[in-house]
Design a protein around this motif. Structure first.
Motif, short mmCIF file in Angstrom:
data_model
loop_
_atom_site.label_atom_id
_atom_site.label_comp_id
_atom_site.label_asym_id
_atom_site.label_seq_id
_atom_site.Cartn_x
_atom_site.Cartn_y
_atom_site.Cartn_z
N ASP A 5 0.84 -1.18 0.00
CA ASP A 5 0.00 0.00 0.00
C ASP A 5 0.89 1.24 0.00
O ASP A 5 1.91 1.26 0.67
N SER A 6 0.48 2.26 -0.74
CA SER A 6 1.29 3.47 -0.82
C SER A 6 1.12 4.38 0.39
O SER A 6 1.90 5.31 0.57
N LEU A 7 0.14 4.11 1.23
CA LEU A 7 -0.12 4.99 2.36
C LEU A 7 0.06 4.34 3.74
O LEU A 7 0.52 4.98 4.66
N THR A 8 -0.34 3.09 3.89
CA THR A 8 -0.39 2.48 5.21
C THR A 8 0.26 1.10 5.22
O THR A 8 0.50 0.53 4.17
N ASP A 9 0.51 0.58 6.41
CA ASP A 9 1.08 -0.77 6.54
C ASP A 9 0.13 -1.81 5.96
O ASP A 9 -1.08 -1.62 5.95
N SER A 10 0.69 -2.91 5.48
CA SER A 10 -0.09 -4.00 4.90
C SER A 10 0.22 -5.29 5.63
O SER A 10 1.39 -5.60 5.87
N GLY A 11 -0.81 -6.05 5.97
CA GLY A 11 -0.61 -7.36 6.56
C GLY A 11 -0.12 -8.35 5.52
O GLY A 11 0.06 -8.02 4.35
N VAL A 12 0.09 -9.56 5.94
CA VAL A 12 0.54 -10.63 5.05
C VAL A 12 -0.64 -11.04 4.15
O VAL A 12 -1.73 -11.31 4.64
N THR A 13 -0.41 -11.06 2.85
CA THR A 13 -1.42 -11.50 1.89
C THR A 13 -1.11 -12.94 1.50
O THR A 13 0.01 -13.26 1.12
N GLY A 19 -7.61 -25.46 -0.19
CA GLY A 19 -7.06 -25.68 1.14
C GLY A 19 -5.54 -25.69 1.22
O GLY A 19 -4.97 -25.92 2.28
N THR A 20 -4.86 -25.42 0.10
CA THR A 20 -3.39 -25.41 0.06
C THR A 20 -2.90 -23.99 -0.19
O THR A 20 -3.42 -23.31 -1.08
N VAL A 21 -1.91 -23.55 0.58
CA VAL A 21 -1.33 -22.23 0.35
C VAL A 21 -0.53 -22.27 -0.95
O VAL A 21 0.36 -23.10 -1.12
N LEU A 22 -0.86 -21.37 -1.87
CA LEU A 22 -0.19 -21.30 -3.16
C LEU A 22 0.91 -20.24 -3.18
O LEU A 22 1.86 -20.34 -3.94
N GLY A 23 0.77 -19.22 -2.36
CA GLY A 23 1.78 -18.15 -2.29
C GLY A 23 1.42 -17.17 -1.20
O GLY A 23 0.27 -17.07 -0.79
N ARG A 24 2.44 -16.44 -0.72
CA ARG A 24 2.20 -15.43 0.31
C ARG A 24 3.23 -14.33 0.17
O ARG A 24 4.32 -14.54 -0.36
N SER A 25 2.88 -13.16 0.68
CA SER A 25 3.73 -11.98 0.51
C SER A 25 4.94 -11.96 1.43
O SER A 25 5.80 -11.12 1.27
N GLY A 26 5.01 -12.86 2.37
CA GLY A 26 6.14 -12.92 3.29
C GLY A 26 5.69 -13.39 4.66
O GLY A 26 4.55 -13.84 4.83
N ASP A 27 6.57 -13.26 5.63
CA ASP A 27 6.26 -13.71 6.98
C ASP A 27 5.80 -12.60 7.91
O ASP A 27 5.34 -12.85 9.01
N ASP A 28 5.95 -11.35 7.47
CA ASP A 28 5.60 -10.23 8.33
C ASP A 28 4.93 -9.14 7.50
O ASP A 28 5.00 -9.14 6.27
N ARG A 49 -8.91 -26.65 -15.87
CA ARG A 49 -10.01 -26.68 -14.91
C ARG A 49 -10.23 -25.28 -14.38
O ARG A 49 -9.36 -24.42 -14.49
N ALA A 50 -11.36 -25.04 -13.80
CA ALA A 50 -11.64 -23.76 -13.17
C ALA A 50 -10.87 -23.68 -11.85
O ALA A 50 -10.82 -24.65 -11.10
N ALA A 51 -10.26 -22.55 -11.61
CA ALA A 51 -9.54 -22.33 -10.35
C ALA A 51 -10.26 -21.25 -9.56
O ALA A 51 -10.72 -20.26 -10.12
N GLU A 52 -10.39 -21.47 -8.28
CA GLU A 52 -11.04 -20.51 -7.40
C GLU A 52 -10.08 -20.16 -6.26
O GLU A 52 -10.26 -20.61 -5.13
N PRO A 53 -9.07 -19.34 -6.55
CA PRO A 53 -8.13 -18.98 -5.49
C PRO A 53 -8.80 -18.10 -4.44
O PRO A 53 -9.71 -17.32 -4.75
N GLU A 54 -8.39 -18.25 -3.21
CA GLU A 54 -8.90 -17.46 -2.10
C GLU A 54 -7.78 -16.56 -1.60
O GLU A 54 -6.67 -17.02 -1.33
N ILE A 55 -8.05 -15.27 -1.51
CA ILE A 55 -7.07 -14.30 -1.04
C ILE A 55 -7.47 -13.87 0.36
O ILE A 55 -8.60 -13.44 0.59
#
Length: 71
Positions: A5-13, A19-28, A49-55
């Motif tokens: 975010d250009s203005l404020t802190d961002s949590g981990v995305t 049910g499987t983690v495909l990727g994440r923005s980091g540990d903090d 196949r159709a993919a339905e990722p959850e963010i």
């Protein structure tokens, strides 16, 4: 995926699928005006196949922030 975010802190995305983690923005969380690229793999198999990722967002206020998604 570009997160931050250009203005404020961002949590981990985190991006998950089936049910499987495909990727994440980091540990903090990221400080304001910081961005982070992370990659994830979506496998459609031989016939596709159709993919339905959850963010999801964690820490801070539970929100996720996506600045760009490059396919």
């Amino acid at each position: 995926m570009l997160t931050g975010d250009s203005l404020t802190d961002s949590g981990v995305t985190t991006v998950s699928g089936d049910g499987t983690v495909l990727g994440r923005s980091g540990d903090d969380s990221l400080p304001g005006r910081a961005l982070a690229w992370f990659s994830l793999a979506l496998d459609g198999g031989a016939h596709g196949r159709a993919a339905e990722p959850e963010i999801t967002g964690s820490k801070l206020n539970g929100l996720w922030r996506t600045a760009a998604l490059v396919v």
